[in-house]
Enzyme design. Structure first.
Site, PDB file in Angstrom:
ATOM      1  N   ALA A 166       0.802  -1.225   0.000  1.00 40.37           N
ATOM      2  CA  ALA A 166       0.000   0.000   0.000  1.00 40.37           C
ATOM      3  C   ALA A 166       0.834   1.275   0.000  1.00 40.37           C
ATOM      4  O   ALA A 166       0.276   2.371   0.019  1.00 40.37           O
ATOM      5  CB  ALA A 166      -0.917  -0.002   1.224  1.00 40.37           C
TER       6      ALA A 166
ATOM      7  N   ASN B 129       1.022  -2.974   8.043  1.00 47.08           N
ATOM      8  CA  ASN B 129       2.108  -3.530   7.238  1.00 47.08           C
ATOM      9  C   ASN B 129       2.958  -2.437   6.605  1.00 47.08           C
ATOM     10  O   ASN B 129       4.143  -2.627   6.336  1.00 47.08           O
ATOM     11  CB  ASN B 129       1.539  -4.458   6.173  1.00 47.08           C
ATOM     12  CG  ASN B 129       1.206  -5.823   6.744  1.00 47.08           C
ATOM     13  OD1 ASN B 129       2.096  -6.600   7.064  1.00 47.08           O
ATOM     14  ND2 ASN B 129      -0.076  -6.086   6.922  1.00 47.08           N
TER      15      ASN B 129
ATOM     16  N   HIS C 102      -1.286   7.583   4.602  1.00 51.13           N
ATOM     17  CA  HIS C 102       0.019   7.376   5.239  1.00 51.13           C
ATOM     18  C   HIS C 102       0.877   8.609   4.950  1.00 51.13           C
ATOM     19  O   HIS C 102       1.179   8.883   3.783  1.00 51.13           O
ATOM     20  CB  HIS C 102       0.725   6.145   4.674  1.00 51.13           C
ATOM     21  CG  HIS C 102      -0.104   4.899   4.703  1.00 51.13           C
ATOM     22  ND1 HIS C 102      -0.341   4.181   5.854  1.00 51.13           N
ATOM     23  CD2 HIS C 102      -0.773   4.251   3.713  1.00 51.13           C
ATOM     24  CE1 HIS C 102      -1.108   3.133   5.570  1.00 51.13           C
ATOM     25  NE2 HIS C 102      -1.384   3.158   4.282  1.00 51.13           N
TER      26      HIS C 102
END
Ligand SMILES: NC(=O)c1ccc[n+]([C@@H]2O[C@H](COP(=O)([O-])OP(=O)(O)OC[C@H]3O[C@@H](n4cnc5c(N)ncnc54)[C@H](O)[C@@H]3O)[C@@H](O)[C@H]2O)c1
Length: 268
Positions: A120, A189, A219
């Protein structure tokens, strides 16, 4: 792994959920040239994905490459054995590698090759290059997700219920990537991947925010060191099949698989 151009590479996918099912479908469609899916491994019935659902041992007899899309436990239980059989292994559950003993065992195992998908997140290439030039002194990631995706089995009823009803953004966790991936194994992750790339899970400072308005999973990464300063922000739409997972992840897995089998395209 067999590499002759006229013999397709046989892929076994572990985990037939949001990521694994999409990967199998794309491979059946021929999205990665010369890679054919031969089996899916999952303890739960996965429905008709177009390949047989087998137990792990039977599936490994047919595998040139294994794609893990299942969870950290599979890495702990099976990664070394897969690599020792000479089968390549591509993993999504990078958080498993926060366990230093497991990470060392996986690094030492072979002759199969071991690869992590970027999953991701992006920007790992420059961070890896920067860490090679000189140690990074600061790596931070702030991850914002929908609160209900962050409920964990270890939470007491009070904390779990708070996440179900929260109306404002709230900080759920602050700590190292090592601790983050232990407490939120299916949700962080990205933090683990940063830890692996910069070579230190304890250097990566993780802030996890639950935001009921987070239509996109975000993020924000800040890093600095001898090579320079880096800031980037990634916003991914959650997968419709599993809101814990970003919809882009199966595509990252396919890209990694193409690189692993020797057919990278574009920037590597
Ligand atoms: N690297 C990244 O950026 C990133 C992003 C999202 C998810 N992930 C990882 O990918 C994993 C899968 O994500 P998903 O959204 O497809 O989850 P999912 O819950 O939709 O599917 C997981 C599947 O794995 C199966 N499974 C569980 N234990 C298994 C085992 N021991 N052997 C075989 N199959 C098993 C489950 O039954 C389920 O069908 C997550 O657990 C997470 O670790 C990584």
């Amino acid at each position: 792994m067999r590499t002759t151009a006229d013999t397709p590479i046989r892929a076994v996918v572990i985990g037939g959920g949001a990521i694994g099912a999409s990967v199998v479908t794309a491979l059946l469609r021929g999205d990665v040239p010369d890679v054919v899916p031969v089996a899916v491994v999952d303890p739960q019935p996965v429905g008709d994905l177009g390949v047989p659902q087998l137990r792990l041992e039977a599936a490994l007899d047919q595998a040139d490459v294994v794609v893990e899309c299942a969870g950290q436990a599979v890495i702990a239980q099976s990664a070394v054995g897969i690599l020792e059989r000479g089968i390549d292994l591509l993993i999504t559950s990078v958080g498993a590698l926060a366990d230093p003993d497991l990470a060392a065992a996986v690094r030492a195992a072979g002759p199969g090759r071991f690869l992590l998908t970027a999953g991701a997140i992006g920007g790992l290439d420059i961070l890896s290059s920067a860490a090679a030039q000189g140690p990074l002194t600061r790596v931070e990631v702030t991850t914002t997700k929908l609160p209900t995706t962050l409920v964990q089995p270890w939470m007491d009823d009070h904390d779990a219920d708070l996440l179900r009803v929260v109306t404002e953004p709230v900080e759920v966790f602050r700590g190292t990537a090592r601790e983050a991936t232990r407490l939120f194994p299916r949700s962080l992750n990205v933090a683990a991947t940063l830890g692996w790339v910069v070579g230190d899970f304890d250097l990566v400072d993780v802030r996890l925010v639950a935001d009921p308005a987070a239509e996109l999973t975000c993020h924000r990464v800040v890093a600095e060191g001898a090579a320079g300063r880096y800031r980037f922000e990634i916003e991914n739409l959650p997968s419709p099949q599993n809101p814990r997972t970003s919809g882009v992840v199966p595509h990252a897995v396919l890209r990694s698989l193409a690189a692993l089998v020797g057919r990278p395209s574009g920037v590597v």
